[in-house]
Design an enzyme around this catalytic site. Structure first.
Site, PDB file in Angstrom:
ATOM      1  N   LYS A  90     -11.307  91.787  35.638  1.00  0.00           N
ATOM      2  CA  LYS A  90     -12.167  92.500  34.798  1.00  0.00           C
ATOM      3  C   LYS A  90     -11.405  93.360  33.827  1.00  0.00           C
ATOM      4  O   LYS A  90     -11.768  93.448  32.450  1.00  0.00           O
ATOM      5  CB  LYS A  90     -13.126  93.581  35.717  1.00  0.00           C
ATOM      6  CG  LYS A  90     -14.221  94.098  35.089  1.00  0.00           C
ATOM      7  CD  LYS A  90     -15.061  95.021  35.873  1.00  0.00           C
ATOM      8  CE  LYS A  90     -15.318  94.384  37.026  1.00  0.00           C
ATOM      9  NZ  LYS A  90     -16.264  95.179  38.307  1.00  0.00           N
ATOM     10  N   LYS A 102      -9.001  98.922  44.627  1.00  0.00           N
ATOM     11  CA  LYS A 102     -10.625  99.203  45.010  1.00  0.00           C
ATOM     12  C   LYS A 102     -10.441  99.849  46.381  1.00  0.00           C
ATOM     13  O   LYS A 102      -9.302  99.840  47.136  1.00  0.00           O
ATOM     14  CB  LYS A 102     -11.439  97.937  45.361  1.00  0.00           C
ATOM     15  CG  LYS A 102     -12.960  98.325  45.400  1.00  0.00           C
ATOM     16  CD  LYS A 102     -13.531  98.383  43.851  1.00  0.00           C
ATOM     17  CE  LYS A 102     -14.861  98.555  44.009  1.00  0.00           C
ATOM     18  NZ  LYS A 102     -15.522  98.402  42.663  1.00  0.00           N
TER      19      LYS A 102
HETATM   20  P1  NAD Z   1     -25.660 102.490  44.065  1.00  0.00           P
HETATM   21  O1  NAD Z   1     -25.247 102.891  45.535  1.00  0.00           O
HETATM   22  O2  NAD Z   1     -25.903 103.553  42.784  1.00  0.00           O
HETATM   23  O3  NAD Z   1     -26.939 101.491  44.114  1.00  0.00           O
HETATM   24  C1  NAD Z   1     -27.149 100.271  45.151  1.00  0.00           C
HETATM   25  C2  NAD Z   1     -28.687  99.799  44.906  1.00  0.00           C
HETATM   26  O4  NAD Z   1     -28.517  98.612  45.736  1.00  0.00           O
HETATM   27  C3  NAD Z   1     -29.557 100.843  45.551  1.00  0.00           C
HETATM   28  O5  NAD Z   1     -30.924 100.920  44.915  1.00  0.00           O
HETATM   29  C4  NAD Z   1     -29.437 100.522  46.933  1.00  0.00           C
HETATM   30  O6  NAD Z   1     -31.026 100.695  47.610  1.00  0.00           O
HETATM   31  C5  NAD Z   1     -29.697  98.874  46.713  1.00  0.00           C
HETATM   32  N1  NAD Z   1     -29.231  97.779  47.828  1.00  0.00           N
HETATM   33  C6  NAD Z   1     -28.348  98.071  48.879  1.00  0.00           C
HETATM   34  N2  NAD Z   1     -28.426  97.061  49.651  1.00  0.00           N
HETATM   35  C7  NAD Z   1     -29.340  96.220  49.315  1.00  0.00           C
HETATM   36  C8  NAD Z   1     -29.812  94.935  49.688  1.00  0.00           C
HETATM   37  N3  NAD Z   1     -29.143  94.670  51.060  1.00  0.00           N
HETATM   38  N4  NAD Z   1     -30.801  94.396  49.193  1.00  0.00           N
HETATM   39  C9  NAD Z   1     -31.135  94.662  47.847  1.00  0.00           C
HETATM   40  N5  NAD Z   1     -30.729  96.005  47.410  1.00  0.00           N
HETATM   41  C10 NAD Z   1     -29.695  96.729  48.161  1.00  0.00           C
HETATM   42  O7  NAD Z   1     -24.679 101.283  43.398  1.00  0.00           O
HETATM   43  P2  NAD Z   1     -24.337 100.826  42.081  1.00  0.00           P
HETATM   44  O8  NAD Z   1     -23.318 101.744  41.752  1.00  0.00           O
HETATM   45  O9  NAD Z   1     -25.507 100.607  41.376  1.00  0.00           O
HETATM   46  O10 NAD Z   1     -23.462  99.318  42.142  1.00  0.00           O
HETATM   47  C11 NAD Z   1     -24.284  98.119  42.488  1.00  0.00           C
HETATM   48  C12 NAD Z   1     -23.391  97.078  42.298  1.00  0.00           C
HETATM   49  O11 NAD Z   1     -22.824  97.157  41.121  1.00  0.00           O
HETATM   50  C13 NAD Z   1     -22.381  96.949  43.134  1.00  0.00           C
HETATM   51  O12 NAD Z   1     -21.966  95.389  43.379  1.00  0.00           O
HETATM   52  C14 NAD Z   1     -21.201  97.496  42.526  1.00  0.00           C
HETATM   53  O13 NAD Z   1     -19.956  96.996  42.840  1.00  0.00           O
HETATM   54  C15 NAD Z   1     -21.499  97.069  40.906  1.00  0.00           C
HETATM   55  N6  NAD Z   1     -20.904  98.015  39.937  1.00  0.00           N
HETATM   56  C16 NAD Z   1     -21.152  99.337  39.874  1.00  0.00           C
HETATM   57  C17 NAD Z   1     -20.237  99.995  39.073  1.00  0.00           C
HETATM   58  C18 NAD Z   1     -20.768 101.478  38.604  1.00  0.00           C
HETATM   59  O14 NAD Z   1     -19.920 102.011  37.723  1.00  0.00           O
HETATM   60  N7  NAD Z   1     -21.433 102.232  39.478  1.00  0.00           N
HETATM   61  C19 NAD Z   1     -19.468  99.287  38.103  1.00  0.00           C
HETATM   62  C20 NAD Z   1     -19.294  97.750  37.983  1.00  0.00           C
HETATM   63  C21 NAD Z   1     -19.975  97.125  39.191  1.00  0.00           C
END
Ligand code: NAD
Length: 428
Positions: A90, A102
C-alpha cells in the site's frame, strides 16, 4: 491455507509480469522482523491478566515501518504479518516514504473498562518502545483502536523517552499533534477512488445502489459520504447484523443512533439491528454480502467473501475498504463473472496517506488546514488510481494484480538500490 499464504498469491501473479531478481523475490517472502510480547495488565478487580501482543515489520526498504494497531480477540501472528505485508505494498503503491508494519493485541476490548483499556494501551508501548519510533516504525489506529488510544500511546512513549516526539504515532487527537481529517481519511480516500471509477465509467450516483459491511471508522463515514453525494445506500451492518431498505437508508439517522451511547466510554453500545426504525428490514451480514446491488463495500474484517459464497455475490463491483475481505480464490471466481474487485491496498490507502501527512506535520512543527489535507489526499489517491488503471490495461490483469505490479515496480527499485547487502542491522 494461512491468511499470509493467500495474500501472497496476488504478489506471485504480479511477480510473473515483472523481471525481478531471485534475491528480491526471496526477500519478499519473509517479514524483516516479527516480535511477540506478553502484556501484563492490572484489571479493575485487582487481578493481573496477560495479553499476547505483536508487532511485525514486513519490509522497510522504502522507509520506517508504518501500520495500524488492532485490538481484537482473533489477532495472531499470521494476521499481523499479513496486515504488515499489505501495508508494505500500500505504501509503495501510494509512493509514501514508508515500509509496511502492523501490530495487534489478542483481546476483546469491549470487555474491558476504559481504565483497563488505557492500562493495556500503555503496556503495549512499554513493551514495544524500543521497537517503534519516528524513524523506525510508526503505529496508527486500526480495528477497535482509535484516536483516544493513540493519544494514550503517544503520551506513554513521551514518558518513557523523556521527550516530546509526536511523530512516533499517527491518528492522535488534534490537541496532541494529530492531523485534521485523519479520522475521516480512510473513508475520504475510498470515496475518491469510487469517484474516479464513476468518472471512468460515466455513472451517476443517483443510479447506483450500495451495500456496506462494517459501520466503524471507515464504513460509517464512507456511508455518510456516499449518502450525501446522492448514492442509494441500501444496507449497512455492524458485528451484530445488518439493516436494509431498498428505497435507501437514512444514514445520518443511523449514525446518530449508533453514537448515542458507548459501552465502556470507547465503543458503540448499540447494534444497528436494534434501531427504532421499524420500516427497515433486519438481515444478517451474510445476506448483506449477497444483495443485488451495484457496489458492495466490505469495510469490516478479512475473509468475508471466500470460495464458499463467491458464486452467490450479485454486486457488479466490489471496493475493498477492509484489508483482505475477499480471498484470492474468491477474487478469481468473481473476475471470471466480470465482477471487478478494487483492492484494499488502493481503496483504503487514504488512512495511511493522511497518517503520512500527520508524520510530516509533526516533524516540521506545522498544522495544516483541512482543505490543504483533503487537496493533497485527493491528488495522491487519484494518481494511484490512474497508475493502477493504466497497469491493468498494459498487462491485461485484474485490478488487484495491477495494484501489486505498480507497487512492486517501485519497491523493486528501492530493493535494488540497497545493493547486495546480505544481512540487516539489528531490527531492534
Ligand atoms: P472499526 O473498529 O472502527 O470498525 C469495525 C466495524 O466492523 C464495526 O462497525 C464492527 O461492528 C464491524 N464488524 C466487526 N466484526 C464484524 C463482522 N464479523 N461482521 C460485520 N461487521 C463486523 O474499524 P475500522 O477502522 O473502520 O476498520 C475496518 C476495516 O478497514 C479493517 O479491515 C481495517 O484494517 C481497515 N482499514 C482501516 C483504516 C483506518 O484508518 N481505520 C485504514 C485502512 C484500512
Amino acid at each position: 491455507m494461512t491468511l499470509f499464504e493467500d495474500a501472497s498469491k496476488a504478489l506471485a501473479t504480479a511477480i510473473e509480469r515483472l523481471n525481478l531478481s531471485e534475491d528480491v523475490i526471496e526477500r519478499l517472502r519473509h517479514p524483516s522482523a516479527s516480535v511477540k510480547m506478553s502484556l501484563p495488565v492490572r484489571m479493575d478487580s485487582g487481578h493481573l491478566k496477560v495479553f499476547p501482543a505483536y508487532r511485525v515489520r514486513f519490509n522497510t526498504a522504502l522507509g520506517p515501518g508504518k501500520g495500524g494497531l488492532r485490538f481484537h480477540p482473533e489477532v495472531d501472528v499470521d494476521h499481523v504479518q499479513t496486515l504488515a505485508f499489505w501495508m508494505t505494498f500500500k505504501c509503495a503503491l501510494l509512493r509514501l516514504p514508508f515500509g509496511g508494519a502492523k501490530g495487534g493485541v489478542r483481546v476483546d476490548p469491549k470487555a474491558l473498562s476504559k481504565m483497563e483499556l488505557e492500562r493495556l494501551s500503555r503496556a503495549y508501548i512499554d513493551a514495544f518502545a524500543d521497537f517503534i519510533g519516528p524513524n523506525r516504525d510508526v503505529p496508527a489506529p486500526d480495528v477497535y483502536t482509535n484516536e483516544m488510544i493513540m493519544g494514550w500511546m503517544a503520551d506513554q512513549y513521551a514518558t518513557i523517552m523523556r521527550c516530546h516526539d509526536p511523530a512516533v504515532i499517527t491518528g492522535k487527537p488534534l490537541a496532541l499533534g494529530g492531523s485534521r481529517h485523519r479520522d475521516k481519511a480512510t473513508a475520504s480516500g475510498a470515496y475518491m477512488i469510487i469517484d474516479a471509477f464513476m468518472t471512468e465509467h460515466e455513472r451517476s450516483p443517483e443510479q447506483t445502489t450500495v451495500a456496506i459491511q462494517g459501520f466503524g471508522n471507515a464504513g460509517a463515514e464512507l456511508a455518510t459520504r456516499l449518502y450525501e453525494a446522492g448514492y442509494k445506500v441500501v444496507a449497512v451492518s455492524d458485528s451484530k447484523g445488518a439493516v436494509c431498505d431498498r428505497a435507501g437508508l437514512d444514514v445520518p439517522a443511523l449514525r446518530e443512533y449508533k453514537s448515542h451511547d458507548e459501552s465502556n466510554g470507547v465503543y458503540d453500545a448499540y447494534a444497528l439491528r436494534d434501531c427504532d426504525d421499524a420500516s427497515v428490514e433486519r438481515i444478517s451480514n451474510e445476506e448483506l454480502l449477497e444483495l443485488d446491488v451495484d457496489f458492495l463495500i466490505p469495510a469490516a474484517l478479512e475473509n468475508q467473501i471466500t470460495e464458499e459464497n463467491a458464486d452467490a455475490i450479485r454486486a457488479r463491483v466490489i471496493f475493498e475498504v477492509a484489508n483482505g475481505p475477499v480471498t484470492s480464490k474468491a477474487a478469481q471466481m468473481l473476475e471470471e463473472r466480470d465482477i471487478s474487485v478494487l483492492p484494499g491496498i488502493l481503496v483504503n490507502a487514504g488512512g495511511v496517506t493522511v497518517s503520512y501527512f500527520e508524520w510530516v506535520q509533526n516533524r516540521r512543527g506545522e498544522s495544516w488546514s483541512e482543505d490543504d489535507v483533503v487537496e493533497r489526499l485527493d491528488q495522491r489517491m487519484r494518481d494511484a488510481f490512474s497508475r493502477v488503471r493504466d497497469a491493468r490495461k498494459e498487462h491485461g490483469v485484474s485490478w488487484r494484480v495491477a495494484a501489486y505490479v505498480v507497487a512492486l515496480e517501485h519497491l523493486n527499485e528501492a530493493l535494488h538500490a540497497q545493493g547486495t547487502r546480505e544481512y540487516y542491522q539489528s531490527e531492534l
